[in-house]
Design a protein around this motif. Structure first.
Motif, PDB file in Angstrom:
ATOM      1  N   SER A  49       0.814  -1.218   0.000  1.00 26.66           N
ATOM      2  CA  SER A  49       0.000   0.000   0.000  1.00 26.66           C
ATOM      3  C   SER A  49       0.845   1.264   0.000  1.00 26.66           C
ATOM      4  CB  SER A  49      -0.922   0.027   1.217  1.00 26.66           C
ATOM      5  OG  SER A  49      -1.909  -0.962   1.115  1.00 26.66           O
ATOM      6  N   LEU A  50       1.960   1.220   0.720  1.00 27.71           N
ATOM      7  CA  LEU A  50       2.823   2.395   0.825  1.00 27.71           C
ATOM      8  C   LEU A  50       3.880   2.462  -0.279  1.00 27.71           C
ATOM      9  CD1 LEU A  50       3.386   2.492   4.708  1.00 27.71           C
ATOM     10  CD2 LEU A  50       1.854   3.927   3.332  1.00 27.71           C
ATOM     11  N   GLY A  51       3.983   1.404  -1.073  1.00 32.78           N
ATOM     12  CA  GLY A  51       4.961   1.386  -2.162  1.00 32.78           C
ATOM     13  C   GLY A  51       6.392   1.289  -1.663  1.00 32.78           C
ATOM     14  N   ILE A  52       6.592   0.528  -0.588  1.00 33.63           N
ATOM     15  CA  ILE A  52       7.932   0.365  -0.011  1.00 33.63           C
ATOM     16  C   ILE A  52       8.297  -1.117   0.036  1.00 33.63           C
ATOM     17  CG2 ILE A  52       7.889   2.508   1.307  1.00 33.63           C
ATOM     18  CD1 ILE A  52       7.027   0.933   3.772  1.00 33.63           C
ATOM     19  N   ASP A  53       9.583  -1.393   0.171  1.00 31.11           N
ATOM     20  CA  ASP A  53      10.061  -2.775   0.191  1.00 31.11           C
ATOM     21  C   ASP A  53      10.104  -3.379   1.590  1.00 31.11           C
ATOM     22  OD1 ASP A  53      10.432  -2.865  -2.585  1.00 31.11           O
ATOM     23  OD2 ASP A  53      12.443  -2.017  -2.403  1.00 31.11           O
ATOM     24  N   GLU A  54      10.274  -2.537   2.598  1.00 32.07           N
ATOM     25  CA  GLU A  54      10.417  -3.011   3.972  1.00 32.07           C
ATOM     26  C   GLU A  54       9.561  -2.151   4.892  1.00 32.07           C
ATOM     27  OE1 GLU A  54      14.081  -3.318   7.090  1.00 32.07           O
ATOM     28  OE2 GLU A  54      14.484  -3.896   5.005  1.00 32.07           O
ATOM     29  N   PHE A  55       8.894  -2.794   5.884  1.00 37.58           N
ATOM     30  CA  PHE A  55       8.012  -2.066   6.796  1.00 37.58           C
ATOM     31  C   PHE A  55       8.774  -0.957   7.512  1.00 37.58           C
ATOM     32  CE2 PHE A  55       6.008  -1.467  10.968  1.00 37.58           C
ATOM     33  CZ  PHE A  55       4.744  -1.073  10.562  1.00 37.58           C
ATOM     34  N   ASP A  56       8.176   0.232   7.540  1.00 38.31           N
ATOM     35  CA  ASP A  56       8.737   1.399   8.192  1.00 38.31           C
ATOM     36  C   ASP A  56       7.663   1.957   9.126  1.00 38.31           C
ATOM     37  OD1 ASP A  56       9.362   4.117   8.819  1.00 38.31           O
ATOM     38  OD2 ASP A  56      10.561   4.306   7.002  1.00 38.31           O
ATOM     39  N   GLU A  57       7.839   1.739  10.419  1.00 39.11           N
ATOM     40  CA  GLU A  57       6.819   2.125  11.395  1.00 39.11           C
ATOM     41  C   GLU A  57       6.526   3.622  11.378  1.00 39.11           C
ATOM     42  OE1 GLU A  57       5.742   1.639  16.127  1.00 39.11           O
ATOM     43  OE2 GLU A  57       7.501   0.631  15.328  1.00 39.11           O
ATOM     44  N   GLU A  58       7.555   4.433  11.236  1.00 37.73           N
ATOM     45  CA  GLU A  58       7.373   5.891  11.212  1.00 37.73           C
ATOM     46  C   GLU A  58       6.525   6.316  10.006  1.00 37.73           C
ATOM     47  OE1 GLU A  58      10.347   9.595  10.768  1.00 37.73           O
ATOM     48  OE2 GLU A  58      10.855   8.194  12.402  1.00 37.73           O
TER      49      GLU A  58
END
Length: 119
Positions: A49-58
């Motif tokens: 959903s965020l278009g990222i490869d690794e979860f980023d809590e911030e």
């Protein structure tokens, strides 16, 4: 939770983390039949959903307002800007949750049962 409206909480079973409705966890499936979602699956949906490869809590806290489990195997990502996305996931095979020790015990039990004969 799409069934009862309560929040989800994480739980760890056999070293694997999953998220489950608190009504189901503390009061049982008679009051809420919501399914759990493995944490790695949930993080995968968030990353997609965020278009990222690794979860980023911030980044998650900045851009996602809430997650709603709207139906079995379905999560709605509600963004801070009002947009939303619906995602589905497939249940894992029950056998994927087995440890090597559990598999060996099952093989041993099956061999024991297969070797006995009733006459």
């Amino acid at each position: 939770c799409g069934n009862c409206g309560k929040h989800y909480s994480h739980k760890t079973t056999h070293g694997k983390v999953a998220w489950q409705c608190v009504t189901f966890l503390y009061r049982g499936k008679a009051l809420c039949v919501a399914k759990q979602i493995p944490e790695d699956v949930l993080y995968g949906i968030i990353c997609e959903s965020l278009g990222i490869d690794e979860f980023d809590e911030e980044l998650f806290e900045e851009r996602v307002k809430e997650l709603r489990i709207t139906a079995p195997n379905e999560v709605k990502v509600v963004f801070a800007d009002g947009r939303s996305e619906l995602h589905a996931w497939k249940d894992r095979s029950r056998s994927e949750s087995w440890t090597d020790e559990m598999r060996e015990a099952a093989r041993h039990q099956k061999a024991k049962g297969g070797a006995s004969t009733d006459e």
